[in-house]
Design an enzyme around this catalytic site. Structure first.
Site, short mmCIF file in Angstrom:
data_model
loop_
_atom_site.label_atom_id
_atom_site.label_comp_id
_atom_site.label_asym_id
_atom_site.label_seq_id
_atom_site.Cartn_x
_atom_site.Cartn_y
_atom_site.Cartn_z
N GLU A 203 2.19 1.08 -6.30
CA GLU A 203 0.83 2.41 -5.99
C GLU A 203 0.83 1.90 -8.04
O GLU A 203 0.57 3.13 -7.38
CB GLU A 203 0.84 3.08 -5.04
N HIS B 35 -2.07 5.56 -1.73
CA HIS B 35 -1.06 6.48 -2.47
C HIS B 35 -2.07 7.02 -3.42
O HIS B 35 -1.95 7.96 -4.10
CB HIS B 35 0.04 4.97 -2.73
N HIS C 22 -2.23 0.93 2.37
CA HIS C 22 -1.61 1.41 1.92
C HIS C 22 -0.85 1.67 1.20
O HIS C 22 -1.20 2.66 0.23
CB HIS C 22 0.55 0.76 2.62
N GLU C 23 -0.87 0.64 -0.24
CA GLU C 23 -1.33 1.98 -1.77
C GLU C 23 -2.43 1.45 -2.08
O GLU C 23 -2.57 2.77 -3.24
CB GLU C 23 -0.73 -0.39 -2.55
N GLU D 185 5.78 9.12 1.06
CA GLU D 185 5.47 7.33 2.27
C GLU D 185 5.13 8.19 3.70
O GLU D 185 4.17 7.13 3.77
CB GLU D 185 6.42 6.81 2.11
N ASP E 238 17.63 4.42 -4.57
CA ASP E 238 17.82 2.79 -3.66
C ASP E 238 18.56 2.95 -2.79
O ASP E 238 18.55 1.87 -2.05
CB ASP E 238 18.01 2.09 -4.99
N TYR F 132 8.96 6.71 5.83
CA TYR F 132 7.34 6.37 6.44
C TYR F 132 7.59 6.58 7.39
O TYR F 132 6.10 7.59 7.60
CB TYR F 132 7.49 4.78 6.17
N1 BES Z 1 5.71 3.19 -3.31
C1 BES Z 1 6.74 2.06 -1.93
C2 BES Z 1 7.40 1.19 -3.13
C3 BES Z 1 9.16 1.53 -3.54
C4 BES Z 1 9.33 2.84 -2.28
C5 BES Z 1 9.84 1.05 -4.57
C6 BES Z 1 10.81 3.06 -2.87
C7 BES Z 1 10.41 1.62 -4.64
C8 BES Z 1 11.23 2.51 -4.34
C9 BES Z 1 5.56 0.96 -1.87
O1 BES Z 1 4.19 1.99 -1.74
C10 BES Z 1 5.73 0.78 -0.30
O2 BES Z 1 6.19 1.74 0.31
N2 BES Z 1 5.26 -0.33 0.12
C11 BES Z 1 5.48 -0.95 1.06
C12 BES Z 1 4.49 -1.26 1.35
C13 BES Z 1 4.45 -1.03 3.49
C14 BES Z 1 5.22 0.30 3.33
C15 BES Z 1 2.97 -0.48 3.84
C16 BES Z 1 6.79 -2.17 1.00
O3 BES Z 1 6.82 -2.90 -0.22
O4 BES Z 1 6.80 -3.06 1.66
ZN ZN Z 2 4.28 3.31 -0.51
#
Ligand code: BES
Ligand code: ZN
Length: 591
Positions: free
Chosen positions: A263, A291, A287-288, A310, A367, A375
């Site tokens: 996002e 955010h 989703h993004e 999330e 990580d 989520y």
């Molecule tokens: N912000 C996250 C991605 C992220 C989280 C990167 C933690 C690094 C550390 C992003 O918004 C996300 O949740 N992406 C999901 C989308 C899905 C839940 C619709 C993905 O990448 O799958």
């Molecule tokens: Zn997210």
């Protein structure tokens, strides 16, 4: 004062960085960015200022007027990196640091031309969440330390640059064959939202406030796939309040991008695996986009409160989905999430403390703590609040939540106080403390029912007894129906059953990655050899961790497929993002 974020040396008792002016010079040959960061403090200050750095090679540290600034770059600490301790002379207003990034930085992936769609030019992109911004710049790298920024990014011709900011023009660069792209981010953002990408890029306007960027060969497909963005924006504004970031642009990255989406404000980063050709995977965009309110406006104050980002965003995403496609469609989305949640509770069976919403991450790399739990469990908590209060009462609370905390970073405890003020007594009614601080999923988690779900679940449950979907039924299924059905099939399946499924659902030639990956996961768990070639192709081109993890995990179930996994990984590894690499290595180690 105790540091509020276990993943940063940020100390709120010290001077604050308010604005950073960056100059970035991108060197593809050396896989390094030569940079200067001019940090402007909130007010003239003196004394200690601690910054986060990781892998940075410092060249000079000066005050704004060019005097050398006393500093100490401390030894490397696990997870955190190296603290840069500055000793500011009286009335310091600016700090100017010249440095270079490391070729090893996890925040950056340097792609060879053959890893792009065009195959002619290299590509570079950043991914700073959760704690990688410090590998790009010396910063108070904690979500509680918001900054505005400006940047000048010099790249080789004919490449273009985008950032998580507004464009502020481009002009020939300082050396022949270079161009400098300027950006301004006037709204204060947490450092993890700093983002850049450089490559052969083209763009298409989708609405007066939205455009999509991608490689030239992909951009029209992307424009078609995301054409509904303005309708999504309008729906989101109706639900959550005005969009505060002026523009909403998107960038489609090469397939090694390790996430579905990120996002980055004003410039969401997206995986090209969303380009299914039927707009069926735009939930990730919802989703993004969501955010922009939940995460980018109201931000978790550290990764111990990551669910606030999330979980709230998944809830918001499903509200957008419901508004655009109806309750049954939303119920399918919740059902797909439920499977992901169940799989994660299994993965963290030995680490139940990581299944809490409010986490204790002292000494834990964010990580490594990452999972679908914040989520899906977090979204279910919001849904429970909504159902308990009633939507009429709840929706204004959600909007006030965003209005109250916009452009701030908050803790779970602050959130809890807000909810208790707005909906007195609701915490006791629903057992909020257990939701936030207990492991697993509480028994009062909301259920999302729809007749179509029951039919699909019953059909899948009958598989072993010989039940099979009729061809007309299969033909009528959309992506979500197909996924819900496949997710519920038993595994491993026999070779004959795999062959039947492959044929009946025409799985082998699917361009839809959600369905394709679910199929490859079944095939991997079943040792179904006819799918191995496609599996190898997907695993060597796509770096999205959500897709790598289930397939590599399923391949671990038998010695023959373990060997296949190792063989594929050896070939794929050089092309993977550092995060994907680490994630797969963790899976293979457990074989
Ligand atoms: N912000 C996250 C991605 C992220 C989280 C990167 C933690 C690094 C550390 C992003 O918004 C996300 O949740 N992406 C999901 C989308 C899905 C839940 C619709 C993905 O990448 O799958
Ligand atoms: Zn997210």
């Amino acid at each position: 004062m105790a540091r509020p974020d276990p993943h940063s040396f940020f100390d709120p008792a010290q001077p604050r960085t308010k604005h950073v002016a960056f100059a970035f010079d991108v060197d593809f040959a050396r896989r390094a960015i030569a940079a200067t960061a001019r940090l402007t403090l909130g007010s003239p200050s003196s004394g200690r200022l601690d910054l986060d750095t990781k892998g940075l090679h410092l060249k000079s540290v000066q005050t704004g007027d060019g005097r050398p600034l006393p500093h100490l770059l401390e030894e490397e600490r696990p997870i955190l990196g190296r603290r840069l301790r500055l000793d500011l002379p009286a009335r310091t207003e600016e700090v100017v640091i010249a440095y270079e990034t490391s070729p090893e930085a996890t925040a950056l992936q340097w792609l060879e031309p053959r890893q792009t769609a065009g195959r002619r030019h290299p590509f570079l992109f950043s991914q700073c969440q959760a704690i990688h911004a410090r590998e790009i710049a010396p910063l108070q790298d904690s979500p509680g330390a918001r900054i505005t920024y400006a940047a000048a990014l010099t790249v080789p011709d004919p490449l273009a640059a985008v950032m998580s900011a507004g464009p502020a023009g481009d002009a020939p660069g300082p050396r022949p064959g270079t161009r400098t792209w300027r950006f301004e981010m006037p709204q204060p953002i947490p450092p993890y939202l700093l983002a850049l990408a450089v490559g052969e890029l083209a763009s298409r306007d989708l609405s007066p406030r939205s455009r999509v960027w991608a490689e030239p060969g992909t951009v029209d497909k992307a424009a078609w796939e995301f054409a509904g963005i303005e309708a999504m924006l309008a729906t989101a504004e109706r639900l959550f309040g005005p969009y505060d970031w002026e523009r909403y642009d998107m960038l489609v990255l090469p397939p090694s991008f390790p996430f579905g989406g990120m996002e980055n404000p004003r410039m969401t980063f997206l995986t090209p695996t969303l380009l299914a050709g039927d707009r069926s995977l735009v939930d990730v965009v919802a989703h993004e986009l969501a955010h922009s309110w939940t995460g980018n406006l109201v931000t978790n104050s550290s990764n111990e409160h990551f669910w606030l980002n999330e979980g709230t965003t998944v809830y918001a995403e499903r509200r957008i989905h419901e508004a655009l496609h109806g309750e049954d469609a939303a119920a399918l989305a919740w059902a797909i999430g439920e499977k992901a949640l169940a799989a994660e509770f299994e993965r963290f069976a030995e680490k139940p403390e990581l299944t809490r919403l409010r986490l204790d991450l002292d000494g834990v790399d964010p990580d490594d703590a990452f999972s679908s739990i914040p989520y899906e469990k977090g979204a279910r908590l919001w849904a429970l609040l909504e159902r308990t209060a009633g939507r009429e009462r709840f929706d204004p609370v959600l909007r006030r939540y965003i209005g109250t905390f916009r452009f701030t970073s908050i803790t779970t405890e602050e959130w809890e106080r807000f909810i208790e003020d707005e909906l007195p007594g609701i915490g006791g009614t629903i057992g909020l403390d257990r939701w936030l601080r207990g492991p697993g999923l509480p028994a009062n988690a909301p259920r999302f029912a729809a007749p179509v779900l029951d039919r699909l679940a019953a059909l899948a449950a009958g598989w072993a007894g010989g039940a099979r979907p009729e061809p007309q039924a299969i033909a009528a299924w959309g992506t979500s129906e197909t996924l819900v059905y496949m997710q519920r099939l038993p595994r491993p399946l026999s070779e004959a059953d795999c062959a039947w499924l492959d044929r009946a659902l025409r799985l082998d030639d699917r361009g839809n990655y959600e369905i394709l990956v679910e199929w490859l996961t079944i095939a991997a768990a079943s040792g179904y050899a006819p799918a191995f070639a496609r599996m190898r192709e997907v695993l060597t081109t796509v770096g999205r961790m959500k897709y790598l993890r289930p397939i590599y995990t399923a391949l671990g179930q038998a010695p023959a497929t373990q060997a296949l996994a190792r063989d594929i990984f050896a070939a794929a590894r050089p092309g993977y993002h550092p995060l994907s690499r680490r994630s797969v290595e963790g899976i293979l180690q457990k074989y």
